[in-house]
Design a protein around this motif. Sequence first.
Motif, PDB file in Angstrom:
ATOM      1  N   LEU A  79       0.832  -1.207   0.000  1.00 56.42           N
ATOM      2  CA  LEU A  79       0.000   0.000   0.000  1.00 56.42           C
ATOM      3  C   LEU A  79       0.865   1.256   0.000  1.00 56.42           C
ATOM      4  O   LEU A  79       0.537   2.236  -0.677  1.00 56.42           O
ATOM      5  N   LEU A  80       1.960   1.225   0.734  1.00 56.34           N
ATOM      6  CA  LEU A  80       2.888   2.356   0.725  1.00 56.34           C
ATOM      7  C   LEU A  80       3.477   2.552  -0.667  1.00 56.34           C
ATOM      8  O   LEU A  80       3.556   3.676  -1.170  1.00 56.34           O
ATOM      9  N   GLY A  83       1.054   4.185  -2.862  1.00 52.23           N
ATOM     10  CA  GLY A  83       0.962   5.618  -2.580  1.00 52.23           C
ATOM     11  C   GLY A  83       2.132   6.402  -3.112  1.00 52.23           C
ATOM     12  O   GLY A  83       2.007   7.580  -3.443  1.00 52.23           O
ATOM     13  N   ARG A  91       0.580   2.585  -9.248  1.00 53.79           N
ATOM     14  CA  ARG A  91      -0.402   2.503  -8.161  1.00 53.79           C
ATOM     15  C   ARG A  91      -1.311   1.296  -8.326  1.00 53.79           C
ATOM     16  O   ARG A  91      -1.534   0.530  -7.385  1.00 53.79           O
TER      17      ARG A  91
END
Length: 116
Positions: A79-80, A83, A91
Amino acid sequence: MDKPVTPRVHGLIDYAACALMVAAPQLLRLSPKARTASYALAGSYLGVSTLTDYPVAVRRLIPFPVHGKIELSTVPVLLLLAGLGHGARDRGYFLGLAGTVLGAYALTDWQADPDA
């Protein structure tokens, strides 16, 4: 509810995921940083997979439930990375990987006999 993914099947999914993490970045034309991150993830997943206590391992050192915890711990990293992505493809790729990990985790019977 019975979970349909056995340790053997989970191991096969793991190896397929490693191959995907090596091939997909080039096919999807991800950024150089996203490619590097994907290759690093593939290497770490491959290392854990080859050492997990399931039938498709090279050496059975990591208990299968511990493997699950290690795998689940990569979701925040994915998820990082999503981002920090340098575009929609980066993404989407890392979000897709995070969803795949969560799905495999949810469908796997972590308490099953490792030889199942």
